[in-house]
Scaffold this motif. Structure first.
Motif, PDB file in Angstrom:
ATOM      1  N   THR A  14       0.850  -1.181   0.000  1.00 59.49           N
ATOM      2  CA  THR A  14       0.000   0.000   0.000  1.00 59.49           C
ATOM      3  C   THR A  14       0.887   1.232   0.000  1.00 59.49           C
ATOM      4  N   ARG A  15       0.636   2.149  -0.910  1.00 60.01           N
ATOM      5  CA  ARG A  15       1.453   3.361  -1.043  1.00 60.01           C
ATOM      6  C   ARG A  15       0.677   4.579  -0.577  1.00 60.01           C
ATOM      7  N   ASP A  16       1.400   5.541  -0.069  1.00 60.40           N
ATOM      8  CA  ASP A  16       0.810   6.813   0.315  1.00 60.40           C
ATOM      9  C   ASP A  16       0.668   7.661  -0.944  1.00 60.40           C
ATOM     10  N   VAL A  17      -0.531   8.087  -1.227  1.00 70.34           N
ATOM     11  CA  VAL A  17      -0.799   8.851  -2.447  1.00 70.34           C
ATOM     12  C   VAL A  17      -0.029  10.172  -2.445  1.00 70.34           C
ATOM     13  N   LEU A  18       0.174  10.736  -1.289  1.00 66.35           N
ATOM     14  CA  LEU A  18       0.899  12.002  -1.209  1.00 66.35           C
ATOM     15  C   LEU A  18       2.355  11.864  -1.652  1.00 66.35           C
ATOM     16  N   GLU A  19       2.945  10.682  -1.441  1.00 60.91           N
ATOM     17  CA  GLU A  19       4.306  10.455  -1.916  1.00 60.91           C
ATOM     18  C   GLU A  19       4.362  10.485  -3.437  1.00 60.91           C
ATOM     19  N   LEU A  20       3.365   9.921  -4.082  1.00 57.48           N
ATOM     20  CA  LEU A  20       3.319   9.921  -5.543  1.00 57.48           C
ATOM     21  C   LEU A  20       3.032  11.318  -6.082  1.00 57.48           C
ATOM     22  N   TRP A  21       2.294  12.078  -5.338  1.00 50.60           N
ATOM     23  CA  TRP A  21       1.853  13.393  -5.775  1.00 50.60           C
ATOM     24  C   TRP A  21       2.971  14.431  -5.701  1.00 50.60           C
ATOM     25  N   TYR A  28      -2.260  11.560 -11.171  1.00 45.79           N
ATOM     26  CA  TYR A  28      -2.488  10.869 -12.441  1.00 45.79           C
ATOM     27  C   TYR A  28      -1.260  10.943 -13.343  1.00 45.79           C
ATOM     28  N   GLU A  29      -0.587  12.067 -13.318  1.00 47.31           N
ATOM     29  CA  GLU A  29       0.637  12.202 -14.102  1.00 47.31           C
ATOM     30  C   GLU A  29       1.717  11.260 -13.560  1.00 47.31           C
ATOM     31  N   SER A  30       1.801  11.162 -12.250  1.00 46.66           N
ATOM     32  CA  SER A  30       2.765  10.245 -11.634  1.00 46.66           C
ATOM     33  C   SER A  30       2.467   8.797 -12.014  1.00 46.66           C
ATOM     34  N   VAL A  31       1.205   8.431 -11.983  1.00 46.69           N
ATOM     35  CA  VAL A  31       0.816   7.069 -12.341  1.00 46.69           C
ATOM     36  C   VAL A  31       1.118   6.795 -13.817  1.00 46.69           C
ATOM     37  N   ALA A  32       0.914   7.774 -14.669  1.00 47.27           N
ATOM     38  CA  ALA A  32       1.220   7.609 -16.094  1.00 47.27           C
ATOM     39  C   ALA A  32       2.720   7.400 -16.305  1.00 47.27           C
ATOM     40  N   ILE A  33       3.539   8.143 -15.566  1.00 50.53           N
ATOM     41  CA  ILE A  33       4.992   8.000 -15.666  1.00 50.53           C
ATOM     42  C   ILE A  33       5.407   6.614 -15.195  1.00 50.53           C
TER      43      ILE A  33
END
Length: 113
Positions: A14-21, A28-33
């Motif tokens: 489980t990942r913290d969404v704020l880390e990706l953001w 969404y841009e992070s997930v695309a990358i």
């Protein structure tokens, strides 16, 4: 990146969404990358596996002869135990090891100058 020496987890985490953001300002841009990098890693692993399995391939036309090749089985098992490409890509992204850029943003910055 050498996926064989990666420290990424083998199981889903489980990942913290704020880390990706943080890196891009947009989840969404992070997930695309991460998805694009995962595709690159997947192709690299597939080519590596195919190359190693080709060394042990037998080219017999006889359908009656079916045998197991222990080397192929061991290689396949090794690759099955590796972390999935999405986990590898996510780990790379969080560590800052992925180079990415947005051409649309680059064009806007050039026009402002």
């Amino acid at each position: 990146m050498d996926y064989k020496k990666s420290k990424s987890p083998v199981n889903t985490v489980t990942r913290d969404v704020l880390e990706l953001w943080k890196e891009t300002g947009n989840v969404y841009e992070s997930v695309a990358i991460i998805a694009k990098r995962a595709n690159q890693i997947s192709v690299e692993i597939k080519q590596d596996l195919s190359r190693k399995l080709a060394e042990f391939a037998s080219y017999n036309d006889s359908l009656e002869e079916v045998f197991e090749n222990r080397e192929q089985i061991e290689i396949s098992r090794y690759y099955e135990k590796l972390p999935k490409p999405t986990l590898l890509a996510t780990q790379e992204f969080l560590e800052g090891n992925i180079y990415w850029r947005d051409p649309a943003k680059d064009n806007l910055e050039e026009e402002e100058i």
